[in-house]
Design an enzyme around this catalytic site. Sequence first.
Site, short mmCIF file in Angstrom:
data_model
loop_
_atom_site.label_atom_id
_atom_site.label_comp_id
_atom_site.label_asym_id
_atom_site.label_seq_id
_atom_site.Cartn_x
_atom_site.Cartn_y
_atom_site.Cartn_z
N LEU A 86 -51.83 -28.46 -63.18
CA LEU A 86 -51.32 -28.41 -64.55
C LEU A 86 -51.57 -27.07 -65.20
CD1 LEU A 86 -52.33 -31.94 -65.88
CD2 LEU A 86 -50.09 -31.17 -65.13
N CYS A 87 -51.49 -26.01 -64.39
CA CYS A 87 -51.63 -24.68 -64.99
C CYS A 87 -50.58 -23.75 -64.40
CB CYS A 87 -53.04 -24.13 -64.84
SG CYS A 87 -53.75 -24.41 -63.24
N GLY A 88 -49.36 -24.25 -64.24
CA GLY A 88 -48.27 -23.42 -63.77
C GLY A 88 -48.49 -22.95 -62.34
#
Lengths: 285, 136
Positions: A86-88
């Site tokens: 969930l951090c690209g």
Amino acid sequence: MPTLRQLRDRVKSLKNTQQITRAMKMVAGARIRRAELAMKAARPYATAIGEMNRELASSGGGSHPLLTERSSDKRAILLMTADKGLCGAFNSNLVRAALQVASQSSSPSSLYLVGIKGRIQLRKTQHPVAQAWPLQGKPFVELAAEIAGAVTGDFLAGKVDQVTLVSSRFVSTIVQRPTPLQLLPIKRDPDAPAKSASTNSFEFEPDPGAVLAALLPKYVEFTIFQALLETQASEFAAKLLAMSNATDNAGKLIDDLTLVMNKTRQAAITKEILEIVGGAEALKG
Amino acid sequence: MPATFALAVITPAEVKFEGTAEIVIAPGAAGDIGALANHAPMLTTLRIGVLRATVEGARRIEYAINAGFMQVLPDKVLVLTDLALSSSEIDVEKTRAELRTAEESLAGKRGADDIAEREAVTWANAKLEAAHRPGV
């Protein structure tokens, strides 16, 4: 055409998602600030230990196994990633940078992995994993000491001849750059001694060799500590961006769906009115 | 007013102290080392022990330090250490308990490979000394 009820459920679920991404965004924002402060707090130590290292280099405290280049190429990579997604593209970028470093040598590199994501993504490559640690769960000072101990130990034992550290450099909240750095053997700035010509008069206690032997492992440990801090700050920054995009996208979807929903509802109402009017006309007739 | 020099005590996590000092006494590798202003340039390793200094305003400061390095220049002294605890940061009861466990495990080792245990005992003692509470 989806029914009114289906649309309403979609919008509701999107709103829930948006709430979660918004909360994650705010958490990441708060953590960045803390991580940045920790990074700033570590800077004086970095300057000081770098300075001491230079003094030593210029006063002939020059030979130590940790400084000696070796010819054979048993390479190792110390890769730092995050524990969670969930951090690209944050984790993927780091893994790609590590694989690029690994591709420079013909034989497989052994991997030292910090962070769970890197371990998952690299599980199926030809490179053997020597050791792995999760990023969270331990104060960074202790974690850095543990990692440094393991890597330095393997280096001194001849299991590996060169260690490259791949971690994320925190340039700004917007830019984080995966950066490779040669960790072992320690590279010294070649032009550094010239800067401080007066240092030949330095006294060493107990002697230059002993000070060097104590300082170099600390230097490695601290380099790892700093990389941990920067990687964590970068993770939060990447997460902030990813979650802020997710929140915006959810908002756009909600707007679009609400429009469709309203149109559908209006169509149904118009239809009903037409039916009533039609019925009334028929009765009149 | 005696001559002063700049003193900085730095750990990876923070700058513990920064200011001017009149004298600093550090646990050097080969025995305690005192430094006044205009000391000859020196670089030394530090043992686990207590770092003492008299700083501006005739105030005295003390830190239990967990080994490290000290760089002395005529006008500047730099202390690098992993951990520096002042007396207010030391939990005396907990440290006494630490000392007891450390001493017990040291006694259990009987010579051989007891470096870690010895360090634990020294560290606990240094903390108690910095907190002005000698051992049990």
